[in-house]
Design an enzyme around this catalytic site. Structure first.
Site, short mmCIF file in Angstrom:
data_model
loop_
_atom_site.label_atom_id
_atom_site.label_comp_id
_atom_site.label_asym_id
_atom_site.label_seq_id
_atom_site.Cartn_x
_atom_site.Cartn_y
_atom_site.Cartn_z
N GLU A 1 4.38 -5.03 7.45
CA GLU A 1 3.59 -3.97 8.09
C GLU A 1 3.97 -3.71 9.55
OE1 GLU A 1 2.33 -6.17 5.98
OE2 GLU A 1 0.74 -5.28 4.76
N GLU B 1 -0.70 -9.32 -0.16
CA GLU B 1 -2.12 -9.58 0.11
C GLU B 1 -2.93 -9.67 -1.19
OE1 GLU B 1 -2.08 -6.16 2.98
OE2 GLU B 1 -3.42 -7.48 4.08
N ALA C 1 0.87 -1.18 0.00
CA ALA C 1 0.00 0.00 0.00
C ALA C 1 0.91 1.22 0.00
CB ALA C 1 -0.89 -0.02 1.24
N GLY D 1 0.58 -4.94 1.00
CA GLY D 1 -0.63 -5.02 0.19
C GLY D 1 -0.42 -5.78 -1.12
N1 COA Z 1 4.55 3.09 -0.77
C1 COA Z 1 4.94 4.25 -1.33
N2 COA Z 1 6.05 4.38 -2.07
C2 COA Z 1 6.80 3.27 -2.25
C3 COA Z 1 6.46 2.03 -1.69
C4 COA Z 1 5.27 1.97 -0.92
N3 COA Z 1 4.84 0.81 -0.37
N4 COA Z 1 7.40 1.14 -2.03
C5 COA Z 1 8.30 1.78 -2.79
N5 COA Z 1 7.95 3.09 -2.92
C6 COA Z 1 8.62 4.15 -3.65
C7 COA Z 1 9.87 4.65 -2.92
O1 COA Z 1 9.51 5.59 -1.93
C8 COA Z 1 10.62 5.26 -4.07
O2 COA Z 1 10.04 6.51 -4.39
P1 COA Z 1 10.98 7.81 -4.66
O3 COA Z 1 11.84 7.41 -5.84
O4 COA Z 1 10.01 8.89 -4.97
O5 COA Z 1 11.79 7.99 -3.42
C9 COA Z 1 10.32 4.33 -5.23
O6 COA Z 1 9.12 3.66 -4.88
C10 COA Z 1 11.41 3.29 -5.46
O7 COA Z 1 11.62 2.59 -4.24
P2 COA Z 1 13.04 2.47 -3.49
O8 COA Z 1 12.77 2.29 -2.03
O9 COA Z 1 13.93 3.62 -3.89
O10 COA Z 1 13.59 1.14 -4.15
P3 COA Z 1 14.64 0.12 -3.50
O11 COA Z 1 15.02 -0.81 -4.59
O12 COA Z 1 15.71 0.84 -2.78
O13 COA Z 1 13.80 -0.68 -2.38
C11 COA Z 1 11.88 -1.87 -1.50
C12 COA Z 1 12.70 -1.49 -2.76
C13 COA Z 1 10.62 -2.61 -1.96
C14 COA Z 1 12.73 -2.77 -0.58
C15 COA Z 1 11.49 -0.60 -0.74
O14 COA Z 1 10.91 0.31 -1.68
C16 COA Z 1 10.49 -0.82 0.36
O15 COA Z 1 10.85 -1.30 1.42
N6 COA Z 1 9.22 -0.43 0.13
C17 COA Z 1 8.18 -0.51 1.10
C18 COA Z 1 7.71 -1.94 1.31
C19 COA Z 1 6.67 -2.01 2.40
O16 COA Z 1 6.91 -1.80 3.56
N7 COA Z 1 5.44 -2.33 1.97
C20 COA Z 1 4.33 -2.50 2.87
C21 COA Z 1 3.55 -1.27 2.92
S1 COA Z 1 2.09 -1.48 3.94
#
Ligand code: COA
Length: 261
Positions: A135, A115, A67, A112
């Protein structure tokens, strides 16, 4: 369906390929993506040319990375309930979709996104796919059905372990615990999803639909009621042209041509 911002649909004969395309945010689910997803499944449910749906995320890096944390960060208690309910409603519509829905997963399927994959009927993953429910690390819990569906699929112990640790696992472990049906090379995952879909769509569509319905009903009803539904569905199929065709084709030693009638 040209009026959607984040959802693209392609048709490949009887298959609809639905792609979530918000790549700059790793296909994260904001409110608009969730709403469009609901709309697209409503439309595809009414489209008789579609026999199965493959749901995927655009690009190789993510199926859906969760999400949208930016959106979630401003929620209050009541808007949190509303956000969760809105997502649950769309995911439930996918789970109850009358045709098979297969998730084709490359890269991250987190929160999400995981999910969403769980709400699909089947999951095919690339060897680079990553699954998890992180989460609790954000001070929340899965809110789109993850606490309900993961345990049903992989068992209580594994679901508790993954949900409470927030640990991210690779495709190999995901397959070992039954989270995905099969693992393919990165460039073959969509083709494998289509092969799996067509193993299903070659069968009688009404039979496939009622089999799915019977399986899911059994999760929510007692044994007697579930067995009663199964018998009724079994009997109903005897009135279909497809049953006649399927059995005649077997006896004639030819391939059945089902019409969904
Ligand atoms: N919500 C909002 N934005 C998200 C996102 C999320 N769940 N997951 C990734 N993004 C965004 C990042 O903020 C980034 O945006 P920006 O370029 O404007 O800063 C872009 O997507 C690329 O992600 P980034 O984190 O730079 O890539 P990465 O390869 O370094 O890491 C992940 C990838 C998936 C490990 C990392 O993005 C992450 O941990 N995301 C969240 C996962 C999460 O907790 N999901 C559950 C949410 S309830």
């Amino acid at each position: 369906m040209g009026d959607m911002t984040y959802i693209k649909v392609q048709h490949d004969d009887e298959l609809a390929i639905v792609s979530i395309d918000r790549q700059e945010k790793l296909n994260a689910l904001n409110a608009e993506v969730v709403q469009e997803l609901g709309e697209v499944f409503t439309r595809l449910g009414d489209d008789d040319t579609v026999r199965a749906v493959i749901l995927t995320g655009a690009g190789e890096k993510a199926f859906v990375a969760g999400a949208d944390i930016g959106e979630l960060s401003t929620m209050s208690s009541m808007s949190g309930v509303a956000v969760s309910r809105a997502g649950q409603e769309v995911f439930r519509a996918i789970e109850l979709f009358p045709k098979p829905v297969i998730a084709s997963i490359s890269g991250y399927a987190l929160g999400g996104g995981c999910e969403l994959a769980l709400a699909c009927h089947l999951r095919v993953a690339s060897e680079k796919a990553r699954f998890g429910l992180p989460e609790v690390g954000l001070g929340i819990i899965p809110g789109y059905g993850g606490t309900v569906r993961l345990a049903r699929l992989v068992g209580l112990g594994r679901a508790i372990e993954l949900t409470l640790s927030g640990e991210v696992i690779g495709a190999e472990r995901a397959q070992a615990i039954g989270l995905v049906s099969l693992v393919a090379k990165q460039d073959a995952v969509m083709d494998e999803a289509k092969i799996l879909a067509r193993k299903i769509t070659k069968n009688g569509p009404i039979a496939v639909r009622l089999a799915l319905e019977s399986i899911y009903r059994a999760l929510d009803t007692g044994t007697e009621a579930a067995l009663g539904f199964e018998s009724s569905a079994f009997g109903l199929l005897a009135s279909t042209e497809d049953m006649k065709e399927g059995m005649e084709a077997f006896l004639d030693k030819r391939k059945a041509e089902f019409k969904g009638l």
